[in-house]
Motif scaffolding. Structure first.
Motif, PDB file in Angstrom:
ATOM      1  N   VAL A  43       0.862  -1.187   0.000  1.00 14.56           N
ATOM      2  CA  VAL A  43       0.000   0.000   0.000  1.00 14.56           C
ATOM      3  C   VAL A  43       0.895   1.232   0.000  1.00 14.56           C
ATOM      4  CG1 VAL A  43      -0.176  -0.032   2.533  1.00 14.56           C
ATOM      5  CG2 VAL A  43      -1.866   1.246   1.182  1.00 14.56           C
ATOM      6  N   PHE A  44       0.432   2.285  -0.660  1.00 12.64           N
ATOM      7  CA  PHE A  44       1.170   3.548  -0.703  1.00 12.64           C
ATOM      8  C   PHE A  44       0.263   4.653  -0.212  1.00 12.64           C
ATOM      9  CE2 PHE A  44       2.554   7.337  -3.321  1.00 12.64           C
ATOM     10  CZ  PHE A  44       3.691   7.599  -2.565  1.00 12.64           C
ATOM     11  N   LEU A  45       0.782   5.484   0.705  1.00 11.80           N
ATOM     12  CA  LEU A  45       0.059   6.635   1.227  1.00 11.80           C
ATOM     13  C   LEU A  45       0.742   7.908   0.776  1.00 11.80           C
ATOM     14  CD1 LEU A  45       0.063   4.265   3.580  1.00 11.80           C
ATOM     15  CD2 LEU A  45      -1.137   6.012   4.875  1.00 11.80           C
ATOM     16  N   THR A  46      -0.040   8.850   0.305  1.00  9.89           N
ATOM     17  CA  THR A  46       0.451  10.176   0.000  1.00  9.89           C
ATOM     18  C   THR A  46      -0.682  11.167   0.163  1.00  9.89           C
ATOM     19  OG1 THR A  46       1.717  11.511  -1.583  1.00  9.89           O
ATOM     20  CG2 THR A  46       0.043  10.033  -2.501  1.00  9.89           C
ATOM     21  N   GLY A  47      -0.431  12.429  -0.194  1.00  6.61           N
ATOM     22  CA  GLY A  47      -1.464  13.431   0.000  1.00  6.61           C
ATOM     23  C   GLY A  47      -2.518  13.434  -1.082  1.00  6.61           C
TER      24      GLY A  47
END
Length: 251
Positions: free
Chosen positions: A193-197
């Motif tokens: 999983v990738f989290l960013t704004g």
């Protein structure tokens, strides 16, 4: 009350953040020169008019932000909103200090480090341009739902979630702000999983086609923490008075 010279503060920040090693989208460090002696610093995410006015009310000598006034691509004319922000800073002799990528990248005080800490994530690797992306064990998060819930509780807003193939989470990658272009690098680095704004149109397709989940958490929401930590460190290390002022932003 501790009073220090502006150059002492700038030298300290440049040393801590290693600002000179970054290729950035705008100037890091002093963007608007104000009074020489500094005792009170206001920090905030963006050098908006609202933050500047709040800093004036707080009798600040300097404003420390992540998003400054000057960026590559601006045409340089001082009109409209830019004129008004500069007018207020100059009229009240307030220094404006901005650190963009150096504040994202710092291993303990940076946006990514501080955001990860609040989510219970610890990085054991880096990826992406200038090693700005963080990656580490998923820890207590076994699935995308539990991670998305924690993001929602921390940010106070509903994240954009593209769940991928619903796999068990083992590796989480993150990079604050507008780092949606790092998604492919996160996939290559082995993230589940990738989290960013922010999210742009291509990332939803990448998530569906690769099975790696994507969470868009809000640009402002993911970048509130580094400048707070940096300001608090200035208070501890240099004895300056510091206050973080939150200017709400739905982005």
């Amino acid at each position: 009350m501790t009073v220090i010279d502006r150059h002492t503060l700038l030298d300290h920040l440049d040393m801590v953040l290693e600002a000179s090693r970054f290729k950035d989208y705008g100037p890091n460090g002093l963007q608007v020169e104000g009074k020489r002696e500094i005792s009170r610093v206001i920090s905030g995410v963006t050098a908006s008019r609202a933050l500047i006015e709040a800093a004036i009310a707080a009798k600040a000598d300097a404003i420390l932000v992540h998003h400054g006034l000057f960026w590559k691509g601006h045409d340089g004319r001082i009109t409209g909103w830019m004129k008004e922000r500069l007018r207020l800073l100059l009229a009240h002799d307030i220094n404006l200090l901005a650190y963009h990528l150096p504040l994202d990248a710092h291993p303990t005080l940076g946006n990514n480090a501080q955001w990860g800490q609040r989510l219970g994530l610890t990085a054991d690797g880096r990826f992406g341009d200038q090693n700005l992306g963080f990656i580490g064990s998923a820890g207590a998060y076994q699935d995308i739902q539990s991670l998305a819930l924690q993001v929602r509780q921390l940010s106070g807003r509903e994240p954009v979630v593209v769940p991928g193939d619903g796999r068990e989470l083992r590796r989480v990658a993150w990079c604050s702000g507008g780092a949606q272009g790092f998604f492919e690098g996160a996939i290559a680095a082995g993230a589940d999983v990738f989290l960013t704004g922010e999210i742009s149109e291509p990332q939803a397709h990448y998530a569906r086609e690769t099975g790696v989940a994507f969470i868009g958490c809000g640009h402002h929401a993911s970048e509130r923490y580094g400048v707070q930590a940096l300001g608090a460190a200035l208070a501890t290390e240099l004895g300056l008075a510091h206050e973080f002022i939150e200017i709400d932003n739905p982005a």
